[in-house]
Design an enzyme around this catalytic site. Structure first.
Site, mmCIF file in Angstrom:
data_model
loop_
_atom_site.group_PDB
_atom_site.id
_atom_site.type_symbol
_atom_site.label_atom_id
_atom_site.label_comp_id
_atom_site.label_asym_id
_atom_site.label_seq_id
_atom_site.Cartn_x
_atom_site.Cartn_y
_atom_site.Cartn_z
ATOM 1 N N ASP A 134 28.143 42.074 72.135
ATOM 2 C CA ASP A 134 28.792 40.915 72.762
ATOM 3 C C ASP A 134 30.137 41.298 73.392
ATOM 4 O O ASP A 134 31.070 41.725 72.711
ATOM 5 C CB ASP A 134 28.971 39.845 71.667
ATOM 6 C CG ASP A 134 29.317 38.497 72.232
ATOM 7 O OD1 ASP A 134 29.579 38.401 73.441
ATOM 8 O OD2 ASP A 134 29.335 37.531 71.443
ATOM 9 N N GLY A 150 25.666 37.052 81.714
ATOM 10 C CA GLY A 150 25.194 37.098 83.102
ATOM 11 C C GLY A 150 26.205 37.651 84.101
ATOM 12 O O GLY A 150 25.950 37.638 85.309
ATOM 13 N N ASP A 181 26.795 30.106 75.963
ATOM 14 C CA ASP A 181 26.206 29.666 74.693
ATOM 15 C C ASP A 181 25.405 28.377 74.892
ATOM 16 O O ASP A 181 25.915 27.408 75.447
ATOM 17 C CB ASP A 181 27.300 29.416 73.660
ATOM 18 C CG ASP A 181 27.936 30.724 73.196
ATOM 19 O OD1 ASP A 181 27.661 31.766 73.817
ATOM 20 O OD2 ASP A 181 28.706 30.687 72.233
HETATM 21 C C1 GLA Z 1 29.831 34.475 71.569
HETATM 22 C C2 GLA Z 1 28.331 34.554 71.747
HETATM 23 C C3 GLA Z 1 27.643 33.762 70.656
HETATM 24 C C4 GLA Z 1 28.062 34.276 69.291
HETATM 25 C C5 GLA Z 1 29.584 34.257 69.165
HETATM 26 C C6 GLA Z 1 30.059 34.971 67.910
HETATM 27 O O1 GLA Z 1 30.280 33.174 71.784
HETATM 28 O O2 GLA Z 1 27.956 34.094 73.012
HETATM 29 O O3 GLA Z 1 26.237 33.841 70.807
HETATM 30 O O4 GLA Z 1 27.570 35.577 69.124
HETATM 31 O O5 GLA Z 1 30.199 34.898 70.277
HETATM 32 O O6 GLA Z 1 31.449 34.976 67.782
#
Ligand code: GLA
Length: 694
Positions: free
Chosen positions: A429, A477, A498
Site C-alpha cells: 500500500d 489507480g 477505498d
Molecule cells: C488504505 C487502503 C485500505 C487499508 C488501509 C490500511 O486506506 O486503501 O485498503 O489497507 O490503508 O491503513
C-alpha cells in the site's frame, strides 16, 4: 392542510416554479405529514420530520426551514397515487450541519453531497444533479399529473462524501393535489422488491468447485486444497499424478490438499474425481508450472473492513476457522489476508500502547510484529493447516497508511522474513511512499517509472524467495497503473480508492473498469477494492452491510463478471443465510474463476441500465444486466449488443435455473439496483442437445 391555489403560487418558495393545474382548488400536504417510517434511510438512520437527520433544525445555505424532511442517502420513499396528484415541490440540498463536523473528519473529499430525484410511472420526472454541501440549495418541481406511482430518491452524490455526509434535506417539500386525490406511502410495494436468497440449497451430489487451473513456479511449494461440495462423505481422487515429473507432488484425500513441488515448467493435466452416495463428479485440472501465478483472481478475506487497527492473531485464527467451518473454503475461498496494524506503530507505542512499545525491528532489521501477533510463523502454519493461504500488508514507504512500520529500505529482508513465515500474498500500500515520491518528482511531471519504481523493487525481492507470494499493488489507480502493473511485477493492482458499503461507491468503482479489460488476463487482475457485503465494520461499528440485498447482488455479480479479486471484509463466523447464499453460489463464482480469464466489457450503458458481457472458456458467455434505477424494471438485452445472434439457451445464474431458448435477446424483470445474471449458450454449442432433452 387545505389552502387555496393562490397561496401556493405566492408561497414562500422563492425561485421555484409552482405547478399550475388549471384546477380551481387544490390541496397541499407536506412530506413531513406522511408516515416517514415508509422512507428508507442510509447508514441505518431514520428520516426526521421538520428536522435534519441529526435532529437539528433544517438548514440549507443561510436559511432555516420550518417544514421538510431530513434524511441520509441512500434514501427512498414510494407512493401509490391515483393520477390526480398534481405536483411535488421542494428545495433540496445538503444540510449545513455536515460543515460542522469535527476537523478530523473533514479531510480530502470528505464532505457532504447528495442528489435528489423524483420518478413517476417509470420515468425520471426531475433531477437535482449532484449538490455538494457548499453548493446553493436547488428548487425542484415535479409535474405528476396522471401518475399512478411516485418515488422520491435522495442518493449519494459522489465517492466517500455522500457515504459519510449525505445529509439530504427535502425542505419545504409538499405535494399539490387536485381535489380528492389519493396518495399513500407504501413500504412493501412489488416495485421496490428486494431479492432474498436466490441460490438454491447445496446439492447432495458431489460438485468440484473453484478454478480448473493452478499456477505455481518451478520448485516452489504447491498449496492447493481442492474445493468440493456434496453430502459427506465425499471421496476425492486425483488421476495423473503418477507421471515421472510429478513425483514430488502429493495428494492427501483426507485434507483434499495437493502439496509438494514440481521442478520442471510445463502444463500438467490431471483429472479430479469426486464420489458419494448420491453420485459422481469429474473435472479436468491443469497444474501450470511456470512464471505466472494467480491464474484466476484470488478469493479470500482481508481484515481491514472488519477489524481495522484492532486486528490480532486470535481474530485471524477465528476467521481461518470460520472460512473452513462455514463451508466457504469448499466453494473456493482460500486467502486469509492480514491488513495494516500487524506490525508495530511506534507512535502508538510512545503514547503508551503496550502492544506497540519497543523496537519495531530486530538487530538484523527483521520486523518485530506488535504484541497481539506473538508468532507469525505459527499463525501461518495454523492457517495453512486448513489448506488455506495467508496474506500480509506493508507499504513501500517508511510508514503504512495507519502509521505502522513500512518496508522502505528493508525490501529484501522483509520479503525474506515473509517467505520464512510462510506468507502467500502481499498487499503493498503506497501511503507512506507519497513523501518519497513528492521529493523525487519535485518540480517535474511524474513518469510511469516514478510510480513503478518501489513496486518493481519489491517484486524482485519477492521473486527471489523460495515460495510464491502474490504481489498486490495498492496505489488506487495512480499513473494509470493498469497499463504498467503487469510489467512492474503485479498480479493484482488496485484501480480505485477505498470502497464503502454505499450504492454510488459500488457503481463508481466499476467505472474504473471501463477500460481495464484491455490489460487484465490470467495472472494479472484489476482490483476495485475489497468487498463490502455481510456483517462488517466500515467505520460505524459492526453492522449488516448498508447495501440493500439487491445492491449486494450487484456488487457480487460485478466483481465476478469483472474478474476482480474477491476479498471479503465480513465476519465469516456470523453470516446470515442471505450472505451465505450470496457467497456460495458456484455458478456465479465460476465466472470469476473461469480459466479464459476474459474480463467483462460494458456493452450497454445509459442512465438506467448497464450490461456487462464476457465470453467463457467453454464457448458460452455471461452477462450481468444492472438496473441502475431504484425500482423494478423490465430490461431487454439484445444479443446483438454482445455480437451474438440467433437462438441461444439462457440460464439464470443466481437461481441456477434454465430460462429456455431465446431468439435475438431476452427481457428480464430486474428489481431496483439489482443485477440479473445470465449465462448464454449460442446455438452453435449445445442448443440442439438441449432441445432434444426438453
Ligand atoms: C488504505 C487502503 C485500505 C487499508 C488501509 C490500511 O486506506 O486503501 O485498503 O489497507 O490503508 O491503513
Amino acid at each position: 392542510m387545505r389552502v387555496g391555489y393562490g397561496w401556493l403560487v405566492m408561497g414562500a418558495l422563492a425561485g421555484c416554479t409552482v405547478f399550475g393545474t388549471g384546477a380551481s382548488a387544490a390541496e397541499v400536504k407536506y412530506l413531513d405529514e406522511f408516515d416517514l417510517s415508509a422512507m428508507s434511510c442510509g447508514m441505518g438512520a431514520k428520516a426526521q420530520a421538520r428536522r435534519s437527520i441529526l435532529g437539528k433544525p433544517l438548514r440549507l445555505g443561510d436559511k432555516t426551514y420550518e417544514r421538510g424532511v431530513g434524511t441520509h442517502s441512500e434514501s427512498l420513499m414510494f407512493f401509490r397515487a391515483d393520477g390526480r396528484v398534481a405536483a411535488f415541490d421542494a428545495v433540496v440540498g445538503v444540510d449545513r450541519e455536515t460543515q460542522e463536523y469535527p476537523a478530523s473528519w473533514r479531510t480530502g473529499k470528505n464532505w457532504g453531497s447528495c442528489s435528489f430525484r423524483v420518478y413517476a410511472d417509470g420515468r425520471k420526472v426531475c433531477d437535482s444533479g449532484v449538490i455538494k454541501e457548499k453548493d446553493a440549495p436547488k428548487p425542484l418541481h415535479a409535474d405528476l399529473e396522471g401518475a399512478q406511482w411516485i418515488l422520491l430518491e435522495c442518493s449519494d452524490g459522489g465517492f466517500w462524501a455522500g457515504y459519510l455526509c449525505g445529509h439530504g434535506d427535502w425542505a419545504d417539500a409538499r405535494f399539490t393535489f387536485n381535489d380528492g386525490a389519493k396518495l399513500e406511502p407504501v413500504k412493501d410495494d412489488p416495485l421496490l422488491d428486494q431479492w432474498g436468497v436466490l441460490t438454491p440449497p447445496e446439492a447432495q451430489e458431489p460438485r468440484i468447485n473453484g478454478a480448473a487451473v493452478w499456477g505455481v513456479r518451478p520448485g516452489h511449494p504447491i498449496l492447493y486444497r481442492i474445493p468440493v461440495t456434496g453430502r459427506s462423505p465425499v471421496t476425492l481422487t486425483v488421476e495423473g499424478l503418477k507421471a515421472e515429473k510429478l513425483k514430488g507432488v502429493k495428494f492427501d484425500p483426507q485434507t483434499r490438499l495437493l502439496s509438494g513441488s514440481v521442478a520442471e515448467a510445463g502444463d500438467y493435466e490431471l483429472v479430479l474425481k469426486a464420489e458419494n452416495a448420491k453420485g459422481k463428479a469429474e473435472r479436468k485440472f491443469t497444474l501450470k508450472v511456470g512464471e505466472k501465478i494467480a491464474l484466476t483472481p484470488p478469493m479470500g478475506w482481508n481484515s481491514w473492513n472488519i477489524y481495522g487497527g484492532s486486528v490480532t492473531d486470535a481474530k485471524v485464527r477465528e476467521i481461518a476457522r470460520g472460512m473452513h467451518e462455514s463451508g466457504l473454503a469448499d466453494h473456493g475461498w482460500a486467502y486469509v489476508n492480514i491488513d495494516d496494524w500487524w506490525m508495530k506503530n511506534s507512535g502508538a507505542g510512545e503514547k503508551g500502547n503496550a502492544d506497540h512499545a519497543g523496537p519495531v525491528r530486530d538487530a538484523e532489521g527483521r520486523f518485530i510484529p506488535q504484541a497481539k501477533f506473538p508468532d507469525m510463523k505459527a499463525l501461518a502454519d495454523y492457517v495453512h493447516g486448513f489448506g488455506l493461504k495467508i496474506g500480509i500488508y506493508s507499504s513501500p514507504g517508511d510508514k503504512t497508511c495507519g502509521g505502522c512500520e513500512g518496508s522502505l529500505g528493508h525490501e529484501a529482508i522483509d520479503a525474506k522474513t515473509w517467505a520464512d513465515w510462510g506468507i502467500d500474498y502481499l498487499k503493498h500500500d503506497w501511503c507512506g511512499y507519497g513523501k518519497v515520491f513528492a521529493k523525487e518528482t519535485k518540480g517535474r511531471k511524474p513518469t510511469v517509472d516514478d510510480y513503478a519504481k518501489p513496486y518493481r523493487l519489491m517484486s524482485q525481492c519477492l521473486r527471489a524467495q523460495n515460495r510464491d507470494i502474490v504481489h498486490a499493488f495498492c496505489q488506487y489507480g495512480m499513473g494509470d497503473v493498469q497499463s504498467w502493473g503487469e510489467a512492474a511485477g503485479a498480479q493484482v493492482w488496485r484501480s480505485w480508492g477505498d470502497l464503502k458499503d454505499n450504492w454510488t461507491c459500488v457503481l463508481n468503482a466499476t467505472e474504473s473498469y471501463a477500460e481495464a479489460y484491455k490489460y487484465t488476463r490470467p495472472g494479472f487482475w484489476c482490483d476495485p477494492d475489497m468487498m463490502v457485503v455481510g456483517y462488517l465494520d466500515t467505520d460505524f461499528g459492526m453492522h449488516e452491510s448498508f447495501l440493500s440485498n439487491n445492491e449486494q447482488y450487484t456488487h457480487m455479480s460485478l466483481w465476478c463478471l469483472l474478474n476482480a479479486p474477491l476479498l471479503l471484509g465480513c465476519d465469516l463466523n456470523h453470516m446470515s443465510d442471505f450472505t451465505k447464499g450470496l457467497l456460495m453460489n458456484d455458478d456465479v463464482l465460476a465466472l470469476n474463476q473461469d480459466t479464459l480469464g476474459r474480463q467483462a466489457e460494458r456493452v450497454h450503458h445509459d442512465e438506467e441500465t448497464d450490461i456487462w458481457w464476457r465470453p467463457l472458456e467453454d464457448g458460452s458467455s455471461a452477462a450481468g444486466i444492472v438496473n441502475r434505477y431504484p425500482f423494478k424494471r423490465t430490461v431487454t438485452f439484445k444479443f446483438s449488443e454482445a455480437g451474438l445472434s440467433g437462438e441461444c439457451w439462457v440460464q439464470d445464474l443466481w437461481r441456477q435455473k434454465s430460462l429456455g431458448l431465446h431468439r435475438d435477446g431476452i427481457a428480464v424483470d430486474v428489481p431496483g439496483h439489482a443485477t440479473f445474471m445470465i449465462r448464454i449458450e449460442p446455438d452453435c454449442i449445445r442448443c440442439q442437445e438441449r432441445r432434444a432433452r426438453k
